[in-house]
Write a protein that holds these residues in place. Structure first.
Motif, PDB file in Angstrom:
ATOM      1  N   PHE A  38       0.894  -1.061  -0.057  1.00 29.24           N
ATOM      2  CA  PHE A  38       0.117   0.019  -0.159  1.00 29.24           C
ATOM      3  C   PHE A  38       1.049   1.198  -0.120  1.00 29.24           C
ATOM      4  N   ALA A  39       0.961   1.877  -1.054  1.00 29.42           N
ATOM      5  CA  ALA A  39       1.710   3.030  -1.332  1.00 29.42           C
ATOM      6  C   ALA A  39       1.156   4.379  -1.505  1.00 29.42           C
ATOM      7  N   PRO A  40       0.536   5.072  -0.578  1.00 26.06           N
ATOM      8  CA  PRO A  40      -0.250   6.173  -1.024  1.00 26.06           C
ATOM      9  C   PRO A  40       0.866   7.402  -1.609  1.00 26.06           C
ATOM     10  N   ALA A  41       0.357   8.217  -2.464  1.00 28.63           N
ATOM     11  CA  ALA A  41       1.092   9.157  -2.994  1.00 28.63           C
ATOM     12  C   ALA A  41       1.860  10.035  -2.055  1.00 28.63           C
ATOM     13  N   LEU A  42       3.118  10.406  -2.252  1.00 29.89           N
ATOM     14  CA  LEU A  42       3.815  11.079  -1.327  1.00 29.89           C
ATOM     15  C   LEU A  42       3.923  12.540  -1.791  1.00 29.89           C
ATOM     16  N   PRO A  43       3.315  13.435  -0.865  1.00 29.13           N
ATOM     17  CA  PRO A  43       3.153  14.679  -1.268  1.00 29.13           C
ATOM     18  C   PRO A  43       4.530  15.597  -1.656  1.00 29.13           C
ATOM     19  N   ASP A  44       4.474  16.668  -2.428  1.00 34.75           N
ATOM     20  CA  ASP A  44       5.526  17.436  -2.850  1.00 34.75           C
ATOM     21  C   ASP A  44       5.553  18.770  -2.451  1.00 34.75           C
ATOM     22  N   ARG A  45       4.667  19.125  -1.543  1.00 33.12           N
ATOM     23  CA  ARG A  45       4.434  20.608  -1.077  1.00 33.12           C
ATOM     24  C   ARG A  45       4.102  20.251   0.359  1.00 33.12           C
ATOM     25  N   GLU A  46       4.595  21.229   1.166  1.00 28.21           N
ATOM     26  CA  GLU A  46       4.030  21.183   2.698  1.00 28.21           C
ATOM     27  C   GLU A  46       3.143  22.373   2.992  1.00 28.21           C
ATOM     28  N   ILE A  47       1.932  21.905   3.574  1.00 26.61           N
ATOM     29  CA  ILE A  47       1.075  23.028   4.122  1.00 26.61           C
ATOM     30  C   ILE A  47       1.400  23.567   5.426  1.00 26.61           C
ATOM     31  N   VAL A  48       1.665  24.680   5.335  1.00 27.23           N
ATOM     32  CA  VAL A  48       2.313  25.373   6.641  1.00 27.23           C
ATOM     33  C   VAL A  48       1.057  26.128   7.239  1.00 27.23           C
ATOM     34  N   PRO A  49       0.932  25.753   8.698  1.00 25.76           N
ATOM     35  CA  PRO A  49      -0.460  26.416   9.311  1.00 25.76           C
ATOM     36  C   PRO A  49      -0.279  27.787   9.414  1.00 25.76           C
ATOM     37  N   GLY A  50      -1.306  28.683   9.150  1.00 28.48           N
ATOM     38  CA  GLY A  50      -1.310  30.178   9.287  1.00 28.48           C
ATOM     39  C   GLY A  50      -0.781  30.717   8.050  1.00 28.48           C
ATOM     40  N   GLU A  51      -0.294  30.154   7.096  1.00 26.07           N
ATOM     41  CA  GLU A  51       0.216  30.612   5.877  1.00 26.07           C
ATOM     42  C   GLU A  51      -0.763  30.563   4.638  1.00 26.07           C
ATOM     43  N   LEU A  52      -0.728  31.362   3.895  1.00 27.85           N
ATOM     44  CA  LEU A  52      -1.522  31.433   2.648  1.00 27.85           C
ATOM     45  C   LEU A  52      -0.951  30.389   1.539  1.00 27.85           C
ATOM     46  N   LEU A  53      -1.930  29.507   1.059  1.00 29.79           N
ATOM     47  CA  LEU A  53      -1.263  28.439   0.011  1.00 29.79           C
ATOM     48  C   LEU A  53      -0.991  29.450  -1.234  1.00 29.79           C
ATOM     49  N   ASP A  54      -0.095  28.882  -2.008  1.00 29.19           N
ATOM     50  CA  ASP A  54       0.114  29.450  -3.379  1.00 29.19           C
ATOM     51  C   ASP A  54      -0.660  29.306  -4.265  1.00 29.19           C
ATOM     52  N   LEU A  55      -1.988  29.832  -4.289  1.00 28.47           N
ATOM     53  CA  LEU A  55      -2.935  29.493  -5.280  1.00 28.47           C
ATOM     54  C   LEU A  55      -3.120  31.091  -5.935  1.00 28.47           C
ATOM     55  N   ALA A  56      -2.712  31.110  -7.211  1.00 30.36           N
ATOM     56  CA  ALA A  56      -2.795  32.485  -7.913  1.00 30.36           C
ATOM     57  C   ALA A  56      -4.113  32.878  -7.979  1.00 30.36           C
ATOM     58  N   GLY A  57      -4.307  34.037  -7.448  1.00 29.56           N
ATOM     59  CA  GLY A  57      -5.485  34.755  -7.545  1.00 29.56           C
ATOM     60  C   GLY A  57      -6.759  34.433  -6.562  1.00 29.56           C
ATOM     61  N   ARG A  58      -6.150  33.670  -5.381  1.00 32.29           N
ATOM     62  CA  ARG A  58      -7.070  33.234  -4.447  1.00 32.29           C
ATOM     63  C   ARG A  58      -6.348  33.237  -2.936  1.00 32.29           C
ATOM     64  N   ARG A  59      -6.969  33.593  -2.075  1.00 23.32           N
ATOM     65  CA  ARG A  59      -6.623  33.741  -0.671  1.00 23.32           C
ATOM     66  C   ARG A  59      -7.043  32.609   0.147  1.00 23.32           C
ATOM     67  N   LEU A  60      -6.253  31.477   0.257  1.00 17.61           N
ATOM     68  CA  LEU A  60      -6.784  30.368   0.979  1.00 17.61           C
ATOM     69  C   LEU A  60      -5.584  30.084   2.066  1.00 17.61           C
TER      70      LEU A  60
END
Length: 345
Positions: A151-173
């Motif tokens: 069982f090998a779920p996909a390994l993420p390649d970006r880290e979600i950092v609490p409190g920070e905005l995600l790098d989504l162009a044109g959105r504030r998430l």
């Protein structure tokens, strides 16, 4: 049931089926960005689920190949399962909180038979009867004789950092760390005016943290390499209060349906868990193991009708609650007991 719901403001949800699960579906959310569509969660890794996700994207006017990124609220397979296939089809990045990424990495690196042994030992230490633990040991032996699947779920390649905005162009998430259901669970706060001008602060993609009609499972953080005694229920209750103070105009969860009045739902869940802790204290007037507690707790059906796998989940939830009582100084482990029993103070 409509497969795709348009929530306005470039946000839609796709119902992706979960095979053989009473929850029925995962709500995969699609967020438009200036660089292409981004998914919040992906659904279970199953052919029917994949077909539903692809069809839902087509209904939204995009293809899987156009997906720019995938944001995962937590590592469970009904949320993260199809992430790898989406990345293979589109080249999308996958983002997850570091604590849940560590779980994905351990799952990929540890042999499945080690997980079987670990879970069998955990159940035995909780006071599970030998006939129950024997089923797990037998399953391990049977799978070893035929070869355990990897069982090998996909390994993420970006880290979600609490409190920070995600790098989504044109959105504030913005990422809100909400541990409890898993150690790295995140909610995602869309810091934009609600498209229907509902009162409150934007919209919240709540994953499994905040659901409209059910309570998420709060069990133990499982790690064969870490003996730390965590307090998942305490983590969850603290995170609930943070989300309540956020006061989003609307909540877009990963199951069931969108809803308003997040602070009211938070109050209901806080009261539910306090009632459950109070009930456990009454049960612990005499020493009991976590398994014995689970047998006596109120579930959605009588204990003798709860299937094998669900009993494992129930005993994990019972132990999470008793750990909370110990942390609060309202119960303690009985010295020298084996398996460990707990008693109210």
């Amino acid at each position: 049931m409509t497969q795709v719901t348009d929530h306005g403001g470039g946000v839609r949800s796709i119902r992706v089926p979960i095979p053989d699960n009473p929850l029925g579906t995962t709500l995969v959310h699609l967020v438009d960005t200036d660089l292409g569509p981004v998914l919040i969660d992906t659904g279970w890794d199953d052919p029917a689920s994949w077909d539903a996700l692809a069809a839902g994207l087509t209904a939204c006017g995009v293809s899987v190949a156009e997906v720019h990124g995938v944001v995962i609220t937590h590592h469970h397979p009904d949320h993260h399962g199809l992430s790898g296939k989406v990345r293979e089809a589109s080249g999308a990045w996958i983002a997850m909180h570091a604590l849940d990424t560590a779980i994905v990495r351990r799952t990929r690196e540890n042999r499945p038979d080690r997980w079987f042994s670990y879970m069998a030992d955990k159940l035995a230490s909780s006071g599970a009867p030998e006939e129950h633990v024997a089923q797990l040991r037998a399953a391990r032996t049977a799978r070893l004789s035929t070869g355990l699947p990897t069982f090998a779920p996909a390994l993420p390649d970006r880290e979600i950092v609490p409190g920070e905005l995600l790098d989504l162009a044109g959105r504030r998430l913005r990422a809100i760390w909400t541990p409890g259901h898993t150690p790295g669970h995140v909610c995602l706060h869309l810091e934009e005016t609600h498209p229907a001008a509902l009162p409150g602060n934007g919209r919240l993609f709540s994953g499994d943290h905040l659901l409209p009609r059910i309570t998420p499972h709060i069990g133990l953080y499982e790690d064969p390499d870490d003996a730390t005694v965590a307090d998942p229920l305490g983590d969850y209750l603290d995170a609930l209060e943070r989300v309540g103070r956020l006061n989003p105009a609307e909540v877009l969860p990963a199951h069931q349906h969108a809803f308003t009045d997040a602070p009211g739902r938070v109050r209901e869940l806080l009261a539910h868990h306090e009632d459950r802790l109070t009930g456990l204290l009454a049960l612990l007037s005499t020493p009991l193991t976590a398994w014995q507690l689970a047998e006596r707790m109120e579930w959605n059906r009588p204990w003798d009708q709860i299937p094998f796998t669900s009993r494992n989940i129930a005993v994990s939830e019972a132990e999470a609650h008793v750990r909370r009582l110990v942390k609060l100084g309202r119960a303690e482990a009985v010295a020298g007991s084996d398996p460990v029993t707990y008693v109210a103070l």
